[in-house]
Design a protein around this motif. Structure first.
Motif, PDB file in Angstrom:
ATOM      1  N   ASP A  31       0.852  -1.322  -0.066  1.00 38.49           N
ATOM      2  CA  ASP A  31      -0.241  -0.073   0.133  1.00 38.49           C
ATOM      3  C   ASP A  31       0.947   1.227  -0.109  1.00 38.49           C
ATOM      4  O   ASP A  31       0.415   2.263  -0.618  1.00 38.49           O
ATOM      5  CB  ASP A  31      -0.842   0.158   1.307  1.00 38.49           C
ATOM      6  CG  ASP A  31      -2.169  -1.156   0.894  1.00 38.49           C
ATOM      7  OD1 ASP A  31      -2.277  -1.654   0.008  1.00 38.49           O
ATOM      8  OD2 ASP A  31      -2.604  -1.282   2.072  1.00 38.49           O
ATOM      9  N   PRO A  59      -7.027  -6.815  -4.822  1.00 41.17           N
ATOM     10  CA  PRO A  59      -7.623  -6.429  -3.571  1.00 41.17           C
ATOM     11  C   PRO A  59      -7.348  -7.714  -2.476  1.00 41.17           C
ATOM     12  O   PRO A  59      -7.175  -8.693  -2.739  1.00 41.17           O
ATOM     13  CB  PRO A  59      -9.002  -6.606  -3.809  1.00 41.17           C
ATOM     14  CG  PRO A  59      -8.916  -6.464  -5.489  1.00 41.17           C
ATOM     15  CD  PRO A  59      -7.686  -6.704  -5.783  1.00 41.17           C
ATOM     16  N   GLU A  92      -9.335  -9.211  -0.426  1.00 41.98           N
ATOM     17  CA  GLU A  92     -10.111 -10.265  -0.510  1.00 41.98           C
ATOM     18  C   GLU A  92      -9.851 -11.293  -1.662  1.00 41.98           C
ATOM     19  O   GLU A  92     -10.444 -12.376  -1.491  1.00 41.98           O
ATOM     20  CB  GLU A  92     -11.606  -9.813  -0.790  1.00 41.98           C
ATOM     21  CG  GLU A  92     -12.287  -9.110   0.574  1.00 41.98           C
ATOM     22  CD  GLU A  92     -11.649  -7.933   0.518  1.00 41.98           C
ATOM     23  OE1 GLU A  92     -10.852  -7.289  -0.540  1.00 41.98           O
ATOM     24  OE2 GLU A  92     -11.864  -7.005   1.542  1.00 41.98           O
TER      25      GLU A  92
END
Length: 266
Positions: free
Chosen positions: A204, A235, A237
């Motif tokens: 990130d 992502p 998930e």
């Protein structure tokens, strides 16, 4: 895992940068105390010999993280003079990992990642992310340059690594870094620490703060890890790491009987 300085570093006391293979990839082997010169097999902790350069970075990171860590009842008795606050040479890799574990206590997955982000930002001068974006726009050159810097600057954190060729958006480039056996993962023995205190916040930080995409793919079967600069991370998930179970035999932080490491849950 952010580049803090571009000043030249003398590696002669601990490191041996080498060019290997026909593609002239860069490999740096630093501080390995194993007779074989390579990391120990899975399930065993690699022996390292850390010099002043390594201990300085351990101290820098650990002291920044201490501000967010749960109190340690052992710190007073374990430090010189029993005064609680550690001096420069009181920190080693085990104490650095211990601080990481205490940062995790009482925090959710997202809160842990936020702490790492704040620590990384606190190490940079004002305006550094904006300057980084100007110096290193998301180009092939920038990705390859940062991969090259990662090898010598972060051996203290992750162990031996080398620059490797990868494919990004259909184009081959030397912007990959193969970590042979991650020192942070093998010393913590915790999947959650790997993902929340290293993988996700580092991805990130480069992708969102610096504007240079980075994807880290740990291999939990042998504790290696591939970093690919220039590749947008998936992502959470959709990331296979989000479904990774705890290490059943060596996890010392979370519940090893859980099908998915509790520290991966929000």
């Amino acid at each position: 895992m952010v580049v803090l300085s571009f000043q030249p570093v003398n590696f002669s006391h601990c490191c041996s940068p080498k060019l290997s293979g026909n593609n002239r990839s860069i490999t740096v082997r630093c501080g390995i105390a194993e007779p074989s010169g390579v990391p120990a097999p899975f399930g065993q902790k690699t022996k390292y010999t850390d010099g002043l350069f390594e201990k300085a970075f351990m101290t820098l990171f650990a002291r920044k993280m201490e501000k967010f860590a749960a109190s340690d009842s052992r710190s007073k008795s374990n430090t010189k003079g029993g005064k609680g606050a550690k001096s420069l040479f009181d920190y080693d890799y085990e104490s650095f990992v211990d601080v990481s574990k205490r940062v995790m206590q009482g925090r959710s997955r997202l809160q842990q990642q936020q702490v790492v982000r704040e620590v990384l930002l606190s190490m940079l001068p004002p305006g550094a992310p904006a300057q980084f974006r100007k110096l290193f726009p998301p180009t092939k050159w920038a990705a390859e340059f940062n991969a090259t810097l990662t090898v010598p600057f972060f051996h203290w954190l992750v162990g031996p690594s080398e620059v490797v060729e990868v494919e990004v958006n259909g184009e081959k480039q030397k912007s990959g870094v193969l970590i042979k056996k991650c020192r942070y993962l093998e010393n913590s023995g915790c999947v959650g620490m790997c993902i929340n205190m290293c993988k996700i916040p580092t991805q990130d930080f480069f992708t969102n703060e610096f504007g240079l995409p980075l994807t880290m793919t740990p291999n939990f079967e042998d504790m290696s890890c591939e970093m690919v600069y220039g590749q947008v991370p998936p992502p959470f998930e959709e990331d296979p790491a989000s479904k990774q179970p705890c290490y059943a035999d060596i996890c010392s932080v979370a519940n090893p009987s859980s099908s998915v490491c509790p520290k991966l849950q929000a």
